[in-house]
Scaffold this active site. Structure first.
Site, PDB file in Angstrom:
ATOM      1  N   ASN A  32       0.854  -1.191   0.000  1.00  0.00           N
ATOM      2  CA  ASN A  32       0.000   0.000   0.000  1.00  0.00           C
ATOM      3  C   ASN A  32       0.894   1.248   0.000  1.00  0.00           C
ATOM      4  OD1 ASN A  32      -2.239   1.907   1.852  1.00  0.00           O
ATOM      5  ND2 ASN A  32      -2.754   1.028  -0.102  1.00  0.00           N
ATOM      6  N   HIS A  37       7.120   5.666   1.150  1.00  0.00           N
ATOM      7  CA  HIS A  37       7.846   4.471   0.686  1.00  0.00           C
ATOM      8  C   HIS A  37       8.726   4.805  -0.524  1.00  0.00           C
ATOM      9  CE1 HIS A  37       4.177   2.515   2.558  1.00  0.00           C
ATOM     10  NE2 HIS A  37       5.145   1.844   3.139  1.00  0.00           N
ATOM     11  N   LYS A 151       9.565   7.762  10.494  1.00  0.00           N
ATOM     12  CA  LYS A 151       8.261   7.877  11.166  1.00  0.00           C
ATOM     13  C   LYS A 151       8.139   6.791  12.231  1.00  0.00           C
ATOM     14  CE  LYS A 151       4.239   6.759   9.266  1.00  0.00           C
ATOM     15  NZ  LYS A 151       3.587   5.807  10.189  1.00  0.00           N
ATOM     16  N   LEU A 186       2.693  10.748   6.278  1.00  0.00           N
ATOM     17  CA  LEU A 186       2.081   9.742   5.400  1.00  0.00           C
ATOM     18  C   LEU A 186       2.146   8.364   6.059  1.00  0.00           C
ATOM     19  CD1 LEU A 186       3.221  10.685   1.780  1.00  0.00           C
ATOM     20  CD2 LEU A 186       1.265  11.506   3.112  1.00  0.00           C
TER      21      LEU A 186
END
Ligand code: PAF
Length: 282
Positions: A32, A37, A151, A186
């Site tokens: 996803n 990424h 993150k 994100l």
């Protein structure tokens, strides 16, 4: 980009690259994929000749009441994004390929101390699941470099210690958080937010920024964190924790200068995490 589903094909393909003296970089993901990424892939690209990404929704790192079943699986879309970002090989094993004996009988890796507290406290066993799958992927791919997002600050610290303690000859590169324009970090889980929750979500980062400014100006830590928690609850968040730690995740002392604010919270059914580094005054 080639997509490989089984271990022998992955090993054979990587052996050829290794024999040619090519450097290999790894970007492990659960799919996803979003711009965060892609930033990992772009960073990894700069460190290697061959870039391997993996997509595996790892059941070992989900608790019994967590979102393993509903975790978004978007393989075709992910393949297109990875190919465009310059990925050479995508490894997409299934659960029986990685854990042939079943989850209960699987050998696990535990990274003590740094896995405890914070997300490790709120999600018991989570980091053992992450450490186990990452160790397996390191063994299978044997990369020179592997990239992970900042993150997941505690995850990155766990993986750095794992690599040191198990003597993996792998350089770990942390990649800065990618945020939406309104500041929301994100995450694949942002897709769970309904429009109202999505409108509230940026207040998480705003609160971290306000706390950072206060702490850097010398406001006391305990009362700042209490006020931060109260503010988050007022906005509708249900925080698991809001903590200030030294950047190596040790407790803050009078001598600490480089620190990090870490937060994990629920917003409706969605779990969000974020963090922000800061410098404490003398
Ligand atoms: O950060 C993630 O997406 C996962 O925890 C990881 C590192 C791919 C392991 O499953």
């Amino acid at each position: 980009m080639r997509t490989l589903r089984d271990i022998p094909a992955l090993r054979e393909t990587l052996d050829v690259h290794r024999q040619r003296g090519q450097r290999i970089a790894l970007v492990p993901t659960m799919g996803n994929l979003h711009a965060g990424h892609i930033a990992l892939v772009e960073t990894a690209r700069r460190h290697a000749d061959v870039l391997v990404a993996t997509i595996f929704v790892n059941p070992l790192q989900f608790g019994p009441s967590e979102d393993l079943d509903s975790y978004p699986r978007t393989l075709a879309d992910d393949q297109a994004k990875l190919a465009e970002a310059g990925c050479d090989l995508l490894f997409t094993p299934d659960t029986t390929m990685l854990y042939p004996r079943g989850l209960d009988d699987q050998t696990r890796v535990c990274v003590p101390d740094v896995s405890e507290g914070l997300c490790g406290g709120a999600r018991p066993g989570h980091f053992d699941g992450v450490s186990t799958v990452v160790s397996i992927l390191f063994n299978l791919v044997q990369p020179d470099t592997a990239c992970f997002g900042e993150k997941d600050y505690q995850q990155l610290a766990v993986i750095r210690k794992l690599v040191e303690d198990l003597h993996f000859p792998i350089k770990i590169v942390g990649v800065p958080i990618v945020r939406d324009e309104d500041g929301l970090a994100l995450s694949s889980r942002n897709g769970y937010l309904d429009p109202d929750q999505r409108a509230t979500a940026p207040r998480l980062y705003q609160t971290l920024c306000e706390l950072r400014d206060g702490l850097e100006a010398g406001e006391p830590v305990a009362t700042s964190l209490e006020a931060g928690l109260a503010r988050l609850r007022q906005y509708g968040f249900e925080p698991d924790y809001l903590e200030l730690r030294a950047t190596d995740l040790a407790p803050v002392t009078a001598a600490t200068r480089d620190a990090v604010l870490l937060v994990a919270t629920r917003l409706g059914p969605t779990r969000l995490i974020d963090n922000l580094t800061l410098t404490l005054p003398r």
